[in-house]
Design a protein around this motif. Structure first.
Motif, PDB file in Angstrom:
ATOM      1  N   SER A  97      19.717  30.671  18.064  1.00 36.29           N
ATOM      2  CA  SER A  97      20.953  29.486  18.905  1.00 36.29           C
ATOM      3  C   SER A  97      20.261  28.165  18.778  1.00 36.29           C
ATOM      4  CB  SER A  97      21.391  29.504  20.398  1.00 36.29           C
ATOM      5  OG  SER A  97      21.093  31.236  20.974  1.00 36.29           O
ATOM      6  N   SER A 100      20.937  27.853  14.764  1.00 37.43           N
ATOM      7  CA  SER A 100      22.230  28.156  14.482  1.00 37.43           C
ATOM      8  C   SER A 100      22.830  26.181  14.659  1.00 37.43           C
ATOM      9  CB  SER A 100      23.197  28.885  15.232  1.00 37.43           C
ATOM     10  OG  SER A 100      22.860  30.023  15.466  1.00 37.43           O
ATOM     11  N   GLN A 101      22.871  25.788  15.534  1.00 32.68           N
ATOM     12  CA  GLN A 101      23.277  24.529  15.745  1.00 32.68           C
ATOM     13  C   GLN A 101      22.901  23.468  15.037  1.00 32.68           C
ATOM     14  OE1 GLN A 101      22.090  22.969  19.759  1.00 32.68           O
ATOM     15  NE2 GLN A 101      22.881  24.562  20.809  1.00 32.68           N
ATOM     16  N   LYS A 102      21.699  23.613  14.657  1.00 31.33           N
ATOM     17  CA  LYS A 102      21.233  22.768  13.189  1.00 31.33           C
ATOM     18  C   LYS A 102      22.063  23.186  11.945  1.00 31.33           C
ATOM     19  CE  LYS A 102      18.058  20.196  10.774  1.00 31.33           C
ATOM     20  NZ  LYS A 102      18.269  18.761  10.830  1.00 31.33           N
ATOM     21  N   LEU A 103      22.230  24.187  11.401  1.00 30.47           N
ATOM     22  CA  LEU A 103      22.538  24.843  10.545  1.00 30.47           C
ATOM     23  C   LEU A 103      23.541  24.539  10.660  1.00 30.47           C
ATOM     24  CD1 LEU A 103      22.681  26.879   7.958  1.00 30.47           C
ATOM     25  CD2 LEU A 103      24.042  28.638   9.161  1.00 30.47           C
ATOM     26  N   ILE A 104      24.613  24.100  11.525  1.00 26.43           N
ATOM     27  CA  ILE A 104      26.090  23.557  11.729  1.00 26.43           C
ATOM     28  C   ILE A 104      25.994  22.267  11.217  1.00 26.43           C
ATOM     29  CG2 ILE A 104      28.278  23.007  13.190  1.00 26.43           C
ATOM     30  CD1 ILE A 104      26.977  25.940  14.532  1.00 26.43           C
ATOM     31  N   ALA A 105      25.393  21.570  11.454  1.00 27.66           N
ATOM     32  CA  ALA A 105      24.760  20.227  11.745  1.00 27.66           C
ATOM     33  C   ALA A 105      24.383  19.834  10.245  1.00 27.66           C
ATOM     34  CB  ALA A 105      23.701  19.500  12.583  1.00 27.66           C
ATOM     35  N   GLU A 325      20.755  15.767   9.041  1.00 29.09           N
ATOM     36  CA  GLU A 325      21.634  16.227   9.406  1.00 29.09           C
ATOM     37  C   GLU A 325      22.659  14.786   8.783  1.00 29.09           C
ATOM     38  OE1 GLU A 325      21.524  17.269  13.382  1.00 29.09           O
ATOM     39  OE2 GLU A 325      19.797  18.203  13.715  1.00 29.09           O
ATOM     40  N   ARG A 331      29.625  15.285  12.048  1.00 29.22           N
ATOM     41  CA  ARG A 331      29.987  16.978  12.900  1.00 29.22           C
ATOM     42  C   ARG A 331      30.902  16.350  13.719  1.00 29.22           C
ATOM     43  NH1 ARG A 331      24.553  17.880  15.727  1.00 29.22           N
ATOM     44  NH2 ARG A 331      24.029  15.665  15.156  1.00 29.22           N
ATOM     45  N   ASN A 332      31.250  15.589  14.741  1.00 27.93           N
ATOM     46  CA  ASN A 332      32.079  15.710  15.753  1.00 27.93           C
ATOM     47  C   ASN A 332      33.941  15.139  14.885  1.00 27.93           C
ATOM     48  OD1 ASN A 332      30.648  16.715  17.387  1.00 27.93           O
ATOM     49  ND2 ASN A 332      29.485  14.669  18.118  1.00 27.93           N
ATOM     50  N   THR A 335      36.527  17.580  16.008  1.00 25.22           N
ATOM     51  CA  THR A 335      37.039  17.894  16.794  1.00 25.22           C
ATOM     52  C   THR A 335      37.771  16.452  17.801  1.00 25.22           C
ATOM     53  OG1 THR A 335      35.351  18.929  17.395  1.00 25.22           O
ATOM     54  CG2 THR A 335      36.120  18.331  19.276  1.00 25.22           C
TER      55      THR A 335
END
Length: 540
Positions: A97, A100-105, A325, A331-332, A335
């Motif tokens: 998990s 996965s957060q790292k990959l998205i970043a 990253e 990244r945000n 959103t």
């Protein structure tokens, strides 16, 4: 906020331990109880044999206690294994998990430079190796170490001579273990690198299969694959060699210690017997303890291999965590923009569409919204309607049902003279027009200044190449002056020159090799800054 500097395997596992405190404490208590329970049966057996050899009657209670201790030891050992597996699975879930957060970043430019097979190997093989660190690695190794220390303590009480022999043997074992440990770690790291290379070779081959066939490079690709496989085999062979010699050495040490103790015990020398003398029951218990102390020592060899494999996996996962990253604000962005904006830039409302010569509906009640600044990819099989959506957005077609809105306006009603400043359309194939390089970018629109043309070419990463042409931007365009990738960059410049608010990208990297694809993606990154982007891709 996620702290990149502290991100890593250790921090992820610490967080998982904190969130599973009850499981962690239960596992540790069970391990401790299992170690303590393993010491009891030999002591009870010693008393039983001493009573028999001393002519005393055998008590039913003593036999019941002995077999009950064996049942207790087996039960606790089984519970230990179950809890270790469950604990390892929780740790693995938490680590994946976090990764996965790292990959998205990670920014797209970083991912483009990564071998896909190597990234996948870190999520699969390397994380599985870390799981083994808990199920059959560090906790089991700690339990075996505690068992060895506990047995040594009992042996000191029961037979000081045997304790002295073990104190001589165990340092030799430690040196031998360290020797094996270093070489197994090196082999494990080499094997993981080779496996990652093999994993990356297959998607690379599939991605460039047309180029490989066209240039006749099948043998070359096969040779590269064989080389990676051979590297992996050689590393595994070295690991297996050290693993194979480890267990026999431990068994030989076991036999030597038993033989030495028995010989000294039977020597009849009074001084020797002060250290090695023992009753029949004590002899049975001592032999049992010797087997017990070398069984965990032998297990340590297997656990060392598991730990070395896990350490290699930890190194590789931490390399993944070390990748730079995107800033938090970037990244945000999607959103925050979606929350802040009430009116979507692009909106399809219950759109249904079929071509006039085909009764089959391409789109069925399709609805979605894209807000200003968002970057969205339409992915799906050929014929799913991705290109049709683009044609509807460009106002080339009118939907059978529903609405296609651009900034709240019906797409088909947007005047032609407004479209170029609104849309930037980059197709899969560049359509050359008669004229100069400048004409390819401006499409004969004299309202663009030379400064704007150069700026667009710079965004596309093509300005230096154009300046090297005989007449620079005034060079007449022919099919041979640019490579396929450069034509695609030119199409990005054509789209960027008008500074459009919306970029539409239609499979623009489909026919490019990996290096050229990276150049095009870098150009797109520059061209997409501050714009809304909708792209089509068969693969994400």
């Amino acid at each position: 906020m996620r702290n990149q500097k502290k991100a890593g395997v250790i921090s992820a596992l610490k967080a998982a331990v904190r969130s599973h405190r009850i499981l962690t404490i239960s596992t540790l208590l069970c391990v401790a109880a299992s170690v303590a329970a393993s010491l009891i049966p030999p002591l009870l057996l010693k008393d039983i044999i001493d009573r028999l050899t001393g002519g005393m009657p055998l008590l039913f209670t003593a036999v019941l206690l002995y077999f009950g201790s064996l049942v207790l030891e087996g039960t606790l050992s089984s519970a230990q294994e179950t809890l270790l597996v469950l604990f390892g699975q929780k740790m693995t879930h938490a680590l994946r998990s976090e990764m996965s957060q790292k990959l998205i970043a990670l920014p797209a430019s970083t991912l483009v430079g990564q071998n896909p097979g190597e990234v996948a190997a870190r999520f699969s093989g390397d994380v599985d190796a870390v799981e083994a660190l808990f199920t059959s690695g560090i906790i089991s190794m700690a339990a075996d170490a505690c068992r060895i220390i506990s047995i040594l303590a009992v042996i000191v009480v029961e037979n000081m001579g045997l304790a002295l022999v073990l104190l001589v043997i165990l340092p030799l074992f430690a040196v031998f273990t360290r020797f094996v440990q270093k070489r197994m770690l090196a082999a494990q790291l080499e094997n993981r690198r080779a496996v990652a290379a093999v994993s990356g070779q297959v998607p690379e081959t599939l991605h460039n299969i047309r180029t490989i066939h066209a240039l006749g490079l099948e043998s070359y690709m096969e040779q590269r694959y064989d080389e990676y496989i051979a590297e992996s085999y050689r590393a595994v062979d070295r690991t297996n060699f050290y693993d194979a010699i480890y267990s026999p050495v431990i068994l030989i040490l076991n036999a030597i210690v038993v033989a030495v103790v028995m010989l000294f015990s039977a020597s009849g020398n009074a001084k020797v017997l002060t250290l090695f003398g023992m009753s029949a029951g004590t002899a049975v218990a001592v032999i049992n303890y010797i087997s017990q102390i070398f069984t965990p020592v032998e297990s340590l060899g297997m656990e060392i291999q598991t730990i070395q494999s896990a350490v290699a996996g930890v190194h590789r996962i931490n390399e993944f965590y070390a990748l730079e990253e995107l800033p938090e604000r970037v990244r945000n962005l999607e959103t925050s923009v979606a929350i802040a904006q009430e009116t979507p830039f692009v909106e399809l409302q219950n759109v249904t569409f079929a071509y006039e010569d085909d009764s089959r509906k391409i789109l069925h009640h399709l609805s979605f919204k894209v807000y200003p600044g968002e970057q969205v990819t339409l992915s799906g099989r050929t014929g799913a309607g991705k290109s049709t959506v683009f044609k509807l957005l460009l106002g080339l077609y009118q939907p059978g049902e529903g609405k296609v809105l651009i900034q709240g306006r019906d797409a088909i009603q947007i005047p032609e003279n407004e479209k170029r400043s609104l849309y930037g359309y980059v197709e899969q194939t560049f359509h050359r027009v008669p004229g100069t390089v400048k004409d390819q970018i401006t499409l004969y629109d004299d309202s663009f200044t030379m400064e704007e043309v150069r700026e667009a070419a710079t965004i596309a990463g093509l300005d230096a190449t154009i300046e090297q042409l005989e007449k620079g931007y005034d060079t007449l365009c022919t099919s041979e002056i640019f490579s396929q990738g450069q034509w695609q960059l030119l199409s990005i410049a054509r789209a960027a020159v008008a500074k459009p608010k919306l970029l539409l990208l239609d499979e623009i990297t489909a026919n490019l090799d990996a290096q050229t694809e990276e150049e095009v993606l870098q150009a797109l990154k520059r061209a997409s800054e501050g714009r809304t982007v909708i792209s089509i891709s068969h693969r994400v």
